[in-house]
Design a protein around this motif. Structure first.
Motif, PDB file in Angstrom:
ATOM      1  N   ALA A 373       0.963  -1.284   0.034  1.00  0.00           N
ATOM      2  CA  ALA A 373      -0.082   0.019  -0.205  1.00  0.00           C
ATOM      3  C   ALA A 373       0.947   1.298   0.095  1.00  0.00           C
ATOM      4  N   GLY A 374       0.328   2.243  -0.786  1.00  0.00           N
ATOM      5  CA  GLY A 374       1.293   3.448  -0.847  1.00  0.00           C
ATOM      6  C   GLY A 374       0.846   4.024  -2.082  1.00  0.00           C
ATOM      7  N   THR A 375       1.559   5.165  -2.259  1.00  0.00           N
ATOM      8  CA  THR A 375       1.274   6.034  -3.402  1.00  0.00           C
ATOM      9  C   THR A 375       2.032   5.326  -4.633  1.00  0.00           C
ATOM     10  N   ASP A 407       1.038  10.614  -7.049  1.00  0.00           N
ATOM     11  CA  ASP A 407       0.390  10.751  -5.689  1.00  0.00           C
ATOM     12  C   ASP A 407      -0.900   9.818  -5.691  1.00  0.00           C
ATOM     13  N   HIS A 408      -1.264   9.106  -6.690  1.00  0.00           N
ATOM     14  CA  HIS A 408      -2.336   8.159  -6.430  1.00  0.00           C
ATOM     15  C   HIS A 408      -2.218   7.097  -5.680  1.00  0.00           C
ATOM     16  N   ARG A 409      -3.300   6.876  -4.611  1.00  0.00           N
ATOM     17  CA  ARG A 409      -2.963   5.920  -3.535  1.00  0.00           C
ATOM     18  C   ARG A 409      -3.405   4.521  -4.034  1.00  0.00           C
ATOM     19  N   GLU A 411      -4.084   0.397  -3.120  1.00  0.00           N
ATOM     20  CA  GLU A 411      -4.336  -0.231  -1.723  1.00  0.00           C
ATOM     21  C   GLU A 411      -3.330  -1.515  -1.851  1.00  0.00           C
TER      22      GLU A 411
END
Length: 530
Positions: A373-375, A407-409, A411
């Motif tokens: 999970a992260g950008t 910067d899109h997250r 999951e």
């Protein structure tokens, strides 16, 4: 257990030496001894419970630590050796079954000691009663033995089915988003329900054996107590036993209910614990890759797999084409040193080279590798310190610009991405790492034809001057390869360019046509991509 076993003896002495002859002194002395033993028994009972709890928790945590340590040592080889569901079942269920089996250590040994002491005391009272008690224990073992064997057999099958069911559950949960999109959720639900029913039926079978063991464990000692008491009463009426000895015999028989119950249920716990321990040991026996301490080649070097005859050269795009994807995947694992291997890296056996340079310079891009999970920036960059420009170039090369901005997250496991997007993000991550040799299996299996053509063009450009080995039957990628190695039964049967193999190898031509319908159409797509 010893304090329980000697209590009937003390009671008999208090009766025969103090109560019946009306001697106050001996009665008080023996009653005092009974009180002291009773207090000791209470204290020892508390200590026993604390000790067994400590043993159970200590054993569970030590076992869990061993399992987790071995899982970490296996590293990336773990999913290649065992399913995630099996690991979960081992780490949660089996560990605690082993811990429960360890709990019987104290009570189990104490029960055996109690039997020995009671039989010894009974011999002094009546040899006949001692023989009856010893025979009753033997009968109990004969009756419960087959049930314990049945429990062990059913428990083993139940554990196997439980592991498979857990593996299916993990797989379904991991692909739930895809199943929702494809409409296959109901099919997998029915399959899971069917396997769950089978596990439940096996659980009922195991529960049936366990219920008989429980019933007999509670009932037979009571019947046994009644028989021994009746026999002792007859002997007392005949004058062969004193009243105190009758009370002692009853006490001995009553006390034996406790160790008998413990032995019966300990046997059940040990039986289930052994089944669980076998699964844990099988996991711990999975071979861990030797770290190696040899030197690595000074520069780019050829990778060779003598088992298959595959050769991957620096600076060239090599593609493996096989009707059995598992054969190509096994070769990649051997060349990437993720299993026992005789592969060589330049003049050295790769298994003997120190692991850090192998992992740094040779990258196996698994198409099912985890996405944390992260950008998008963090997911693609991984442990590198790449700047945004380099990350964007890697994303563009992998045709993953549709995922959104850096910067899109994202999951965990890329659950908010499509299958094709996850695959392209993984490819971008591999391209950004820019290894000396990139090994990848089916890097475009989840994308459409146009995206695949774009990936083929950009991948070859991004890897120019670097060694790349792909396993695929995509004509688009095959046509861009410097050399194609056609595999039959896991070995190189022919090599050459894609078009040359199409002309001279009927098996290769059938493989490509069978996979994509018509190789002419695939070649047209490749030409358009150029």
């Amino acid at each position: 257990m010893l304090s329980l076993a000697v209590t009937p003896y003390l009671i008999s002495q208090a009766i025969d030496r103090g109560l019946r002859p009306r001697q106050v002194g001996p009665l008080v002395a023996w009653a005092g001894a009974i009180f002291v033993v009773g207090v000791a028994n209470a204290v020892l009972g508390i200590l026993r419970h604390r000790t067994m709890t400590k043993i159970r928790l200590d054993g569970a945590l030590r076992t869990a630590d061993a399992v987790m340590t071995h899982a970490v040592e296996l590293g990336a080889a773990l999913p290649r050796r065992i399913t995630a569901g099996e690991v979960v079942t081992i780490g949660i269920g089996d560990v605690w079954l082993v811990a429960r089996a360890l709990t019987v250590t104290g009570p189990g040994v104490g029960a055996i000691v109690a039997y020995a002491v009671v039989i010894t005391l009974l011999v002094q009272v009546s040899g006949m009663i001692a023989l009856v008690v010893a025979g009753g224990v033997a009968v109990l073992g004969v009756v419960l033995g087959p049930l314990l064997h049945r429990l062990n057999t059913a428990g083993g099958e139940y554990r196997e089915r439980q592991g498979r069911l857990a593996a299916r559950l993990v797989d379904v949960l991991g692909g739930l988003r895809i199943l929702n999109g494809l409409g296959g959720k109901e099919i997998h639900l029915r399959r899971y329900a069917a396997e769950s029913d089978a596990v439940r039926a096996e659980g009922y079978r195991m529960g049936g054996a366990l219920s008989w063991i429980t019933a007999l464990g509670d009932g037979l000692p009571v019947v046994f107590l009644g028989g021994v008491t009746w026999l002792a009463a007859r002997l007392t009426v005949r004058g062969d036993l004193t009243v105190g000895e009758l009370v002692a015999v009853y006490g001995y028989a009553a006390i034996l209910v406790v160790p008998t119950w413990m032995l019966i249920f300990s046997a059940g716990d040990v039986s289930r614990g052994v089944i669980a321990a076998r699964r844990i040991i099988a996991f711990l026996r999975l071979p861990v890759e030797e770290p190696g301490d040899g030197v690595a080649p000074g520069g780019p070097a050829v990778l060779r797999d003598p088992m298959s005859g595959v050769v991957a050269e620096p600076g060239r795009l090599t593609v493996l084409a096989s009707a059995r994807p598992e054969d190509a995947a096994a070769i990649i694992d051997r060349l990437g040193r993720y299993c026992e291997t005789a592969a060589t890296w330049g003049p050295y056996r790769i298994a003997e080279v120190a692991k850090p340079p192998v992992r740094e310079r040779i990258l196996v891009a698994d198409h099912e590798a985890d996405l944390f999970a992260g950008t998008l920036r963090d997911v693609v960059a991984g442990g590198t310190r790449a700047g945004d420009d380099a990350i964007r170039r890697a994303i563009t090369a992998a045709v993953a610009t549709d995922v959104a901005g850096l910067d899109h997250r994202i999951e965990r496991d890329g659950r908010n991405l499509s299958g094709g997007q996850r695959q392209r993000v993984r490819l971008a991550r591999a391209l950004l790492a820019d290894p000396e040799m990139l090994l990848a299996a089916e890097p475009t299996s989840a994308v459409d034809a146009h995206t695949e053509a774009a990936i083929a063009e950009r991948l070859t450009a991004a890897r120019a001057g670097r060694g790349t080995l792909l396993a695929t039957t995509s004509p688009v990628l095959l046509d861009r390869a410097d050399i194609v190695l056609y595999l039959v039964d896991g070995r190189v049967a022919a090599s050459g360019t894609h078009r040359a193999l199409l002309e001279r190898e009927p098996g290769y031509r059938d493989l490509v046509s069978r996979t994509f319908g018509a190789d002419d159409e695939a070649l047209t797509a490749a030409d358009e991509a150029r």
